[in-house]
Structures are given as structure tokens and as C-alpha cells.
Design an enzyme around this catalytic site. Sequence first.
Site, PDB file in Angstrom:
ATOM      1  CG  ASP A 105      -9.891   3.975  -3.689  1.00 59.10           C
ATOM      2  OD1 ASP A 105     -10.483   2.993  -3.221  1.00 59.10           O
ATOM      3  OD2 ASP A 105     -10.480   4.995  -4.086  1.00 59.10           O
ATOM      4  CG  HIS A 106      -1.828   5.417  -3.030  1.00 60.83           C
ATOM      5  ND1 HIS A 106      -1.047   4.920  -4.043  1.00 60.83           N
ATOM      6  CD2 HIS A 106      -0.966   5.717  -2.010  1.00 60.83           C
ATOM      7  CE1 HIS A 106       0.222   4.921  -3.676  1.00 60.83           C
ATOM      8  NE2 HIS A 106       0.299   5.396  -2.446  1.00 60.83           N
TER       9      HIS A 106
END
Length: 539
Positions: free
Chosen positions: A315-316
Amino acid sequence: MSMNIIQGVALVCLGWSCIVFLVQLVGITKLYRNHTTPLPPPASPSLPENEVPHVTVIRPVKGIDVGLYECLSSTFRLAYPKSKLSIRLCVDSKNDPAYPVLCQLVADFPTFDAQVLVEEEDPILHGSAGHVNSLGPNPKIRNISRAYREAKGDVIWNVDCNVWVAKNAAGRMVDKLLGFEANGGRATPYKFVHQLPLVVDLDNTLSGASAVKTSTTEGQSLLPSSITSRTTSEPRGLLSHGGRLEEMFMSTTHAKFYSAINTVSLAPCIVGKSNMFRKSHLDAFTTVSSNPLLRSSDSTRGTGIDFFSSYICEDHLIGDLIWRSSSPGYKNHGLVFGEVAIQPMAGMSVAAYIARRVRWLRVRKWTVLAATLVEPGVESLVCCAYFAFAVTTLPWFNRAFGMPQTWDAMAALWLGSVMIWMSIDRWLTSKLFRLQSLDVDEDTPFFARGTARQGGTVQRPFSEWIAAWLGREILALPIWTTAVLLGTTVRWRGRQFRVRIDMSVVEVEDRESRAADVVGGSNPRLRVAGSPDSKDRVD
């Protein structure tokens, strides 16, 4: 030590503590302004049908989470045109205990474009023309890859299975992403939008029928998939209240800095609970020929979501790549203030909370190293110590205010600063958990109604709140020290992994032979921490 050196250190401490206070003020102001009153209705759901963007909601599922049915069903209760909403519930196997819940959801909402997608049936991975190694070992990416590839429309909304979203969340997310405003106005669109996550600890709030629990490998117990009651259960030991610490962290330190960083927008700051972006953007940003940020060797990684299948912290990494990739006419990241994603939690022990934070920090330190290294300095006990040391050391404070330059004065100032910090946090959490910015109706579960509405949660008594606050603050530095300075390994499902600087992980099989399964290789045995047979992963 030279007095000049001491005063130089004191000056640095003063500057840092003032920066932290200022950042907190920005975050608290944004939270107060956007989370304490009802929000105006979104614009996009009321547009002519041919102008409403189609949204594909992708919800990766692994195992039974607390209130799984309520969290997933919130997607079916969105105030967004059904014809413009596709829901994909993704699971790795039909043997997953959550699979019957997913099938029940689809049956309960037959008028929706909803499907249960099973990773074991993905033709890219298991079809006659596919191969299990067509994607890297990241379990979440493997889980949602088919849903992403087959998405209808351009807007992708990834929502973790363990969070509940309010009925107007889709509309407000789309408004922010595409720049829709009331009365037909248009604002500058964003490349990526997301929600502030909040945790609501449900321990001591469920009846005996709902409190039957199953255990995970880290000692965290999980409630059944449906939550139906709100009464007091039997009291539990002090070390069983890790969920209360998680709730405290997410509603104080995390909420303040998450809001502040996303307000000033100097760097990407996301956690991945609820993110929305354009498929066309991510496909272009992961194509070597169209993105100068990529290397030629990246052409073997696939495009879109698949590009990240050999790495953890997906996600990052997705948010970071979207942030750094150029797209004229678009802003980078936008936090949809006031529209929180709520994660119900129960049965987490203090040991499980510590393990979760250590695991998260050990992965995070290689993705945002500078922020991780300075993190202790943003916590109340350390930051207030910096401030107290500076004020009782620098001569100007003695001359201007008569501040004694003694250890007793420093201790008194530190204690007073911590108490002010604590009082602000108490006020902030009481405001946040009223959830007054959320839209509720008869389908809203009690944990999402807030403390200000009938049938909602109850505000924590101060004695319970202060115990959780002190526990969280006291544990912050030891957890950081253990995670960042005293090791590189994380544990998932009873297996030990070493986190490497490139965000891959190596499995440590035993002390004698450190035989490794490395993320990103060609060996079919290779797997990422939090593999498809594991519920434990970095959330």
C-alpha cells in the site's frame, strides 16, 4: 561537556519540540474542524447517471475478522448508484473460513454486481495457460490481482476487509478524487485519495453469545463474523487489553500526525485501510516506457497492482509511486477529512499489540527510514523531555521568565507538559469517538454510531482512558527500541523472517542453517511474510 555544546543541544531540542507542537496543532485543528459536525452530502451520486464514475470496490479477505459481515456489508449499503458500483470480495481459497460469509453476502444482496473471486481459480496463476509464479509471493496482491485486472471502469477502491465505511464514503471519495463539488463546480482532482482509520476496541462490550472467540498465533482473539449485541462481558486481565492500546494509538498520535502530514502534503502518508485511485494512472505509472522513474529491469514486474507482487508494504509503495510519478493537472494525495474508516477490534492482548507494532516498525523503517528514526521524538514523554531540558538550559528563558536552571525545575516542567499533552488527547479522543461527521442509519452497527448517538458506544471512563494512555505512552519507546535497534526479524504464523533493506524478507529456518526464502526470486517455494496461509500481515 562544554557549555556551548550543551546549549547547542538544548537549542536543537527546543526547535524539534516546537516543530512537533506545531505539527500537532495543525493535525488537531483539522480533526476538530472536519470531524465534529455533519458533512455536506457528496455531489457525485446525484450527477446524471451517465456522468457518475464507475467504481470497482476490491476487498481482500483472509480469515474471520471481528465484525466481518458488518464491515463487508457496509460496501453494499453505500449511497451510490448500484449501476455504477462493482464489488469484488477476494479470498485465496474456498477453504478459508471467511468464504461462507462472502457467499452469504452475495446472496443477501442479489441486486448488486458482486462476485467472490478465489485466488486458486485465477487463470493467470492456476489456469492451463497460467503458472503459480506468474506473480510474486505477496498474498494481498495475489488475492486482488484478478479483481484489479477485470475491473469495470477506471476508479479502483481498495478497502481492507476489517474496516467499516459509512454510506456516503464512496461519494465523498469520488468527489475528492475527481474534483466534483456541490452546485456543479469542479476542483483540482487528485491522483490518490484515502481515509483516516480509527480503531474501536469492543472488549467488555459484547454479550456471551457474541464473545465466543478463536485465537490467532500471536494471542489475538477474534470474534465471530457478525456482531449483534452491546452488553458487558466478564472483566479481563490487564495484559489482555492490547486492543485498548491500539485504539489509543490510532486516535491520538496516529490521527494527529496523519492528519497534519496529509494537510501540508510534503510527503506521502498512508496506511492502506481504504485507498482510491485510477486504474489508468497506476497502469501508466508501472509501465517502463511511460514512466522515467522506472528502470528497464522493472519491465519484468508486470503492470498495475501486479507490479508490487514481490514486495511487502504494497500500500505504501503504490501510494509512493503515484505520488512521485508526474501527471499534470492533478494533485498528489488527498485525505477525505471527516470520512473515517472504522476497524472494530476485540481480544487483542498486550503482547499481540507489542508484536504488531514491532512488526510494523521493522517493515516501515526501510520504507520511510528518516521518519522512523525520529519517531521517538514525537511521543509525549520524550518530546516533553526535550522541551523541558531546553527551557531549563537556555539562558534566555532564565533572563526573560526567571526559569530556574535546575533538575527539579526540568522535572516539574516535563510533568506539566505531559499533563497538558494528556489533557489535549483526552479532549481529542472524546471528540473523535462521537463520530459526528459520519452518516448513520438503521443499518449502522453500534461500534460506528459513536458515543453521541443512541445505541452507540459509551465514552471511556477517565480511569480506563488514562490507564490505556499511560500504557501506550510508556510502551512507545521500548517498542521502538526493540523494533528499530534490536533486531530485523518479524514473526508470522510461528515462522521467523528477517526484513531486508529492499523490503524483501528472508525466512530464518533455524539458528544453524539460515536457509532463506527470499521475496522476488524464481524459486516456487519463495513466499513473503504473511503468506496466503497466514492471517498475520502488516496492516
